[in-house]
Design an enzyme around this catalytic site. Sequence first.
Site: not given
Ligand code: DGL
Length: 273
Positions: A22, A85, A200-201
């Site tokens: 995202s 993600c 969360c990445t």
């Molecule tokens: N980087 C995304 C993940 O691994 C989430 C970030 C978001 O859009 O809230 O869940």
Amino acid sequence: MTAATSPATNRTDLKPVLVFDSGIGGLTVLREARVLMPERGFIYVADDAGFPYGGWEEGALQERIIALFARLLAEQAPELCIIACNTAFTLAGAALREAFPDMTFVGTVPAIKPAAERTRSGLVSVLATPGTVKRAYTRDLIQSFASQCHVRLVGSENLARMAEAYIRGEPVSEEAVKAEILPCFIEKDGRRTDIVVLACTHYPFMANLFRKYAPWPVDWLDPAEAIARQARRLVPFVRDALQHPEDQDFAIFTSGNPDFATRRLMQGFGLRA
Ligand code: DGL
């Protein structure tokens, strides 16, 4: 699954690997994937027009992701897609595989299984977006692999945004970070949380702050390397392929308009934006 070996190939014939998130969190996976697949080009896709994914209604987000991939796959024809993600993959992973059966998707899910295998205290916390925390997928992982542990799910409203700001060089206050991570720390019957899963990445970018502000040392579990290894297993290995020049890699932002700091960050990762 074993990767097929093809004869020596000019590197320009090789299809790229697409890494999706995202926002900028997927870069934590991209840097590991590049180490393992030096012969491949990479396309980084950030759905920044939809960021953050954490608070989306599930049906609408799934539709958005499927529509986006219909376009991306037609335009970019990648070898494989890494959904870097948790929030996207725990929701739409199965639907993506069903909608695009000819494409290989490598997913990102909360590292609950390795955490359950490694914990000594039996107290594990999962730090994630509110979306990932409420997914049936996440609950199923706990039931299947960590039923013997006490797993605390901590949904953070703000950390993904804070990580974006932090990596762009903006200040992030100690109080704000502590407010997000402290619910992960539990003491129970003389035992303490010893593993926090970074589900969360975006979060590994802030791991140095998490370590600094943690009330006691824990293992912050970052699955990026494991995801990259899984992708490597599925991307055909091409004997004698030359190293792909990094300056040909690029990033796509769905907003069409990343700000200056984000573009500079992309350049730092060798991505044209
Ligand atoms: N980087 C995304 C993940 O691994 C989430 C970030 C978001 O859009 O809230 O869940």
